[in-house]
Motif scaffolding. Structure first.
Motif, PDB file in Angstrom:
ATOM      1  N   GLU A  69       2.022   1.134 -10.666  1.00  0.00           N
ATOM      2  CA  GLU A  69       0.679   0.957  -9.813  1.00  0.00           C
ATOM      3  C   GLU A  69       0.259   2.190  -8.992  1.00  0.00           C
ATOM      4  N   VAL A  70      -1.129   2.768  -9.039  1.00  0.00           N
ATOM      5  CA  VAL A  70      -1.590   3.823  -8.135  1.00  0.00           C
ATOM      6  C   VAL A  70      -2.874   3.225  -7.556  1.00  0.00           C
ATOM      7  N   LEU A  71      -3.072   4.162  -6.479  1.00  0.00           N
ATOM      8  CA  LEU A  71      -4.308   3.865  -5.351  1.00  0.00           C
ATOM      9  C   LEU A  71      -5.528   3.286  -6.242  1.00  0.00           C
ATOM     10  N   GLU A  72      -5.752   3.960  -7.288  1.00  0.00           N
ATOM     11  CA  GLU A  72      -7.132   3.662  -7.975  1.00  0.00           C
ATOM     12  C   GLU A  72      -6.960   1.940  -8.574  1.00  0.00           C
ATOM     13  N   LEU A  73      -5.630   2.030  -9.307  1.00  0.00           N
ATOM     14  CA  LEU A  73      -5.363   0.606  -9.942  1.00  0.00           C
ATOM     15  C   LEU A  73      -5.266  -0.558  -8.878  1.00  0.00           C
ATOM     16  N   TYR A  74      -4.795  -0.039  -7.540  1.00  0.00           N
ATOM     17  CA  TYR A  74      -4.380  -1.034  -6.660  1.00  0.00           C
ATOM     18  C   TYR A  74      -5.847  -1.487  -6.256  1.00  0.00           C
ATOM     19  N   ALA A  75      -6.949  -0.488  -6.041  1.00  0.00           N
ATOM     20  CA  ALA A  75      -8.145  -1.192  -5.679  1.00  0.00           C
ATOM     21  C   ALA A  75      -8.975  -1.636  -6.575  1.00  0.00           C
ATOM     22  N   LEU A  76      -8.539  -1.404  -8.017  1.00  0.00           N
ATOM     23  CA  LEU A  76      -9.304  -2.275  -9.010  1.00  0.00           C
ATOM     24  C   LEU A  76      -8.698  -3.526  -9.109  1.00  0.00           C
ATOM     25  N   ASN A  77      -7.392  -3.894  -8.760  1.00  0.00           N
ATOM     26  CA  ASN A  77      -6.980  -5.185  -8.714  1.00  0.00           C
ATOM     27  C   ASN A  77      -7.161  -6.128  -7.752  1.00  0.00           C
TER      28      ASN A  77
ATOM     29  N   PHE B  15       0.975  -1.193   0.159  1.00  0.00           N
ATOM     30  CA  PHE B  15      -0.115   0.067  -0.015  1.00  0.00           C
ATOM     31  C   PHE B  15       0.855   1.308  -0.163  1.00  0.00           C
ATOM     32  N   TYR B  16       1.959   1.353   0.736  1.00  0.00           N
ATOM     33  CA  TYR B  16       2.706   2.301   0.979  1.00  0.00           C
ATOM     34  C   TYR B  16       3.521   2.782  -0.498  1.00  0.00           C
ATOM     35  N   LEU B  17       3.990   1.417  -0.959  1.00  0.00           N
ATOM     36  CA  LEU B  17       4.664   1.590  -2.616  1.00  0.00           C
ATOM     37  C   LEU B  17       3.636   2.413  -3.200  1.00  0.00           C
TER      38      LEU B  17
END
Length: 296
Positions: free
Chosen positions: A246-254, A62-64
């Motif tokens: 990878e950004v926050l919204e892409l992280y949430a999508l994945n 998450f921090y990355l």
């Protein structure tokens, strides 16, 4: 209200649209406090409190992702905010109206091009096999052999920022050009009489004249810093540069939709929204105190 009833009636469709697509989905935030299972009613869901938020803040990945989001947001804010202003000022100084309109039209066109197409163009231009960028660098003896730009993570942020500038620069300059059109022409005439050259007129008349517009756009841009979307990163990124793309919204999508962990994805979305609201309030308060400019 009686005198303005026509205007109120005209606004009803937009109020309904905002309610349906912006306020009604907030009900879904309850999933962040549940172990949500599709197909169950809200009374059948298991409530787990802040479990998913705790998991989120304990996840090193998450921090990355947060680092990538903040760095790309800051780059897009600095470069993507200043260049449209410079471009707008440059257009405003052109005297040939035909050439000026032509440049404006050409600069707007990339905004209407899909990011799918833009990503394909950028990938082809940076390719090691016939890519124009590598061919040009090799022909000028700047590099000895082609560089695999799309496979090196430290190039990704620069590539994404450059692609965004090319696509949105002309469109983002429209509001600044409109603000410049409202500057009193008599101020320029008076400055010419006093002997001010072009740079002095820009610095002391044009930029101060559009300062309120610049401040409002800057406040809104800061508020949207962390919500930069995921389309650009998804289309330009690949497995070799995932650590940087990878950004926050892409992280949430994945991890939310892709892996069926809807509660975790919702918790990440709430974090994203809360940070955006805090940034907006801080930016608004700062500029309101410093320049008496506010958006609320």
């Amino acid at each position: 209200m009686k005198n303005q009833k026509i205007l109120y009636l005209m606004s009803i469709p937009f109020v309904v649209w905002i309610f349906v697509f912006n306020y009604l989905p907030v009900w879904g935030w309850t999933m962040a406090f549940q172990d949500f299972r599709p197909g169950r009613s809200i009374t059948e869901q298991e409530w787990v409190g802040f479990k998913h938020f705790i998991t989120l803040f304990q996840d090193p990945h998450f921090y990355l992702v947060l680092r990538n989001t903040l760095v790309m947001s800051l780059m897009l804010l600095i470069v993507g905010f200043t260049i449209p202003i410079i471009f707008a000022v440059s257009l405003n100084e052109l005297k040939d109206s035909l050439f000026k309109r032509s440049v404006q039209t050409i600069s707007y066109l990339p905004h209407f091009v899909s990011w799918v197409v833009v990503a394909g163009i950028v990938t082809k231009m940076l390719s090691t096999d016939g890519g124009i960028i590598n061919d040009l660098l090799v022909s000028l003896n700047i590099i000895e052999s082609p560089i695999q730009f799309m496979a090196q993570g430290h190039w990704f942020w620069v590539i994404l920022t450059g692609a965004d500038i090319w696509k949105e620069m002309g469109w983002n300059s429209i509001i600044f050009l409109a603000a410049m059109a409202g500057v009193d022409p008599q101020l320029y005439e008076a400055a010419r009489v006093d002997g001010a050259n072009r740079w002095r007129r820009i610095w002391h008349i044009t930029l101060p004249g559009i300062r309120p517009t610049i401040m409002v756009i800057l406040i809104l841009s800061i508020g949207n810093m962390i919500s930069i979307g995921f389309e650009r990163q998804l289309l330009l990124g690949n497995s070799l540069v995932r650590e940087y793309s990878e950004v926050l919204e892409l992280y949430a999508l994945n991890y939310g939709i892709g892996m069926g962990n809807y509660s975790y994805g919702t918790a990440l979305g709430i974090f994203n929204s809360m940070v955006s609201i805090i940034l907006l309030l801080l930016a608004n308060g700062f500029f309101k105190r410093m320049s008496n400019t506010s958006v609320m």
